[in-house]
Design an enzyme around this catalytic site. Structure first.
Site, mmCIF file in Angstrom:
data_model
loop_
_atom_site.group_PDB
_atom_site.id
_atom_site.type_symbol
_atom_site.label_atom_id
_atom_site.label_comp_id
_atom_site.label_asym_id
_atom_site.label_seq_id
_atom_site.Cartn_x
_atom_site.Cartn_y
_atom_site.Cartn_z
ATOM 1 N N TYR A 345 0.783 -1.000 0.285
ATOM 2 C CA TYR A 345 -0.140 -0.047 -0.316
ATOM 3 C C TYR A 345 0.868 1.089 0.599
ATOM 4 O O TYR A 345 1.663 1.485 0.959
ATOM 5 C CB TYR A 345 -0.788 -0.054 1.121
ATOM 6 N N CYS A 346 1.162 2.174 -1.140
ATOM 7 C CA CYS A 346 1.384 3.353 -0.826
ATOM 8 C C CYS A 346 3.082 3.250 -0.615
ATOM 9 O O CYS A 346 3.782 2.576 -1.959
ATOM 10 C CB CYS A 346 0.779 4.349 -0.138
ATOM 11 N N LEU A 347 3.630 3.547 -0.026
ATOM 12 C CA LEU A 347 5.271 3.489 0.014
ATOM 13 C C LEU A 347 5.645 2.054 0.426
ATOM 14 O O LEU A 347 6.009 1.604 -0.394
ATOM 15 C CB LEU A 347 5.734 4.186 1.442
#
Length: 609
Positions: A345-347
């Site tokens: 998720y994301c980073l």
């Protein structure tokens, strides 16, 4: 009109007022005392008065703006034409109101002014939801005047030719920050809702608001939700499970199965360490973790530690070695699975992509598929966060991180809140301080306020090598544990989910993953933003998503040929993931393998604030 009487004002009890003001005075004096004690004399040689170089960007813009007097005169002319029309319409509406004709034609409709686009924004603008903004000629004039002026001002600074890209981003962003701040909805005398509340309560709302302000100043942040309403493990992060492994950077949670049989390959989830993992496990009704377990997946979650100065030198490489790679070893010991599917998720997705490229070079095939939630690996078009990242700002940021050993979570939180200032800053200023209300209990905002720190070395590497230099998108651009990273070496099936209104990871930037990854790829676009576009359970019946099996070169062309489906994308992903997950086997309870349970989920690392 002459026989109308002002509403009765309920004055507060004098004794209650005196007690309240006395308590506020004591708190205020203590705050001022503590503030003064913390101040250090500024050494101009050591402290940069403009570390973000905002003033320099606006100076450059101003010089270029006035170098084209014709454009300046045209904008001024358009503004005066807009005000002329607005005055005419306002006079007509005041006359109609005084004659009690019921006429409420308060909108300016001329095509010659910029107010048309302002009107479009105001229709769905939460700041102007009170009926008086529309029906009262006085407040409608205030609103329309603000929209007209702000639209013209914004256009004047964004239409300047010749600015470099970074300065143009700063000017655009900080102009909008200023315009949001001076909205009439943010002030007592120009907001009808606040005036009404003040009249009805006799000013008690302002007294309570002052108390709320003092309390927030003591905490050092604006209170967004009733934080006392939530307890980790009780009404958020409640999916049953156990911590079965930990090291200095993370705890690994194995969630308890709810089906007799599960898919052979478990799921390993890598959340971002900019925030805490339980965005994926809020309440039961919107928990992605709980839902995935119910689909017959054995779910493992990494819970990152909230680092302090002792972990200042932990690098992005350490997050890979002590994060997903350590988790793979632990999962095999825990349930005997030598292969997993992974979600980032994301980073966490950026880390997953980096890890997959590293493993490809190492001939390590333990991760069989990758799902990427709103993940950027190509930062060439990184959206509004680029406003905060250039060489000058990096030097200033690195100096602050060197002093502490980390970037404070509150500073990160402020940055992200500024991207949606009206929703995440000014709405709470109005609600908490002017209306004097207690924030509503909201699990998402509780999570948003539960900030984390960033280790100095890791964060500097991430911002410089990825955001600033875009090295991850270049084959061999970065090296992790002695291995040059090449995203083109990622050959496992990839499911890439992005959000159409994402202001943190713009969907067209995340679409670039289809260009960089090899192997089979499916790109799916969800409605809404960075959080709501992902945390969208099927039972909610909200939003929609777009699919197109062909990953075309142009994202706009992809969307133009995509099919929209109402509701959540979760079932679509689950159908895709089950094809990569092997046969059904008997479920295993945490702690029954070689790794024993350490403590119940959500663990202790997530509780560090």
């Amino acid at each position: 009109m002459a026989d109308q009487h002002p509403p009765k004002i309920n004055l507060p009890d004098p004794a209650e007022l005196a007690e309240t003001m006395s308590a506020i005075s004591e708190k205020s004096q203590e705050l001022i005392k503590n503030f003064m004690a913390r101040q250090q004399p500024l050494n101009p040689q050591e402290h940069d008065p403009d570390p973000l170089r905002i003033g320099q960007a606006f100076l450059e813009m101003s010089q270029k703006f006035w170098s084209d007097p014709g454009k300046a005169m045209q904008l001024q002319s358009d503004l005066w034409q807009g005000y002329s029309t607005l005055w005419q319409e306002t006079a007509k509406n005041f006359l109609a109101s005084s004659q009690a004709t019921g006429q409420t034609d308060t909108e300016v409709t001329t095509e010659k002014t910029e107010i048309k686009s302002g009107r479009t924004k105001s229709k769905g603008d939460r700041r102007f939801q009170d009926e008086a903004w529309e029906n009262n000629p006085f407040f409608n004039f205030i609103k329309q005047s603000y929209l007209l002026t702000s639209e013209t001002l914004h256009k004047s600074v964004t239409s300047v030719d010749g600015l470099n890209k970074q300065d143009a981003l700063k000017v655009d962003f900080y102009t909008r920050q200023f315009l949001d701040a001076v909205s009439p909805s943010n002030f007592l005398m120009t907001n009808p809702e606040i005036l009404r509340a003040t009249t009805e309560s006799g000013g008690k709302n302002l007294l309570q608001g002052l108390e709320n302000l003092i309390g927030d100043l003591e905490k050092g942040r604006v209170k967004m939700t009733d934080e006392d309403a939530f307890t980790l493990g009780e009404n958020v992060a409640t999916t049953p499970g156990s911590v079965i492994y930990q090291n200095e950077l993370m705890q690994l949670i194995q969630y308890s199965p709810t089906t007799e049989q599960v898919h052979e390959r478990p799921l390993l989830i890598l959340p971002p360490w900019i925030n805490k993992f339980y965005i994926l496990d809020l309440k039961a009704k919107n928990s992605f973790v709980k839902w995935a377990v119910e689909q017959g997946f054995t779910v493992f979650m990494i819970s990152w530690i909230n680092p302090d100065a002792k972990l200042a030198e932990k690098s992005f490489e350490d997050y890979m070695l002590l994060g997903p790679l350590a988790a793979l070893d632990a999962i095999e010991q825990a349930i005997g699975a030598k292969e997993v599917n992974a979600i980032g998720y994301c980073l966490g997705g950026t880390l997953l992509a980096s890890t997959l490229a590293y493993m490809a070079e190492k001939k390590d095939k333990r991760i069989k598929s990758g799902t990427f939630f709103v993940t950027m690996t190509d930062f060439s078009e990184a959206g509004e966060l680029r406003v905060f990242i250039d060489e000058d700002q990096m030097v200033s940021l690195e100096k602050r991180m060197t002093e502490k050993g980390y970037l404070d979570g509150a500073e990160m939180g402020t940055t992200f809140n500024m991207l949606r200032a009206n929703d995440l800053i000014w709405s709470f200023v109005v609600n908490n301080y002017l209306l004097g209300k207690t924030p509503f209990p909201f699990d998402l905002l509780y999570w948003n306020s539960d900030t984390t720190r960033m280790p100095k070395s890791m964060h500097s590497f991430y911002l410089r090598k990825m955001y600033l230099e875009n090295k991850l998108a270049q084959p061999g651009g970065i090296v992790l544990d002695g291995v040059p990273i090449d995203l083109g070496k990622i050959t496992v099936p990839s499911f890439i989910i992005s959000a159409k209104e994402d202001h943190i990871a713009p969907w067209k930037s995340t679409y670039a993953n289809t260009k960089h990854f090899s192997g089979k790829k499916e790109f799916v676009l969800s409605a809404s933003g960075h959080i709501a576009g992902i945390i969208n359970p099927p039972a909610a019946g909200k939003y929609s998503y777009w699919t197109n099996r062909d990953t075309l070169a142009d994202p706009d062309e992809w969307l133009g040929k995509a099919t929209e489906t109402p509701g959540s994308w979760w079932p679509h992903w689950a159908q895709w993931e089950k094809k990569n997950s092997g046969k059904l086997v008997d479920a295993k309870t945490p702690g029954t393998g070689k790794l024993k349970t350490i403590e119940p989920a959500p663990g202790s690392y997530v509780r560090i604030r």
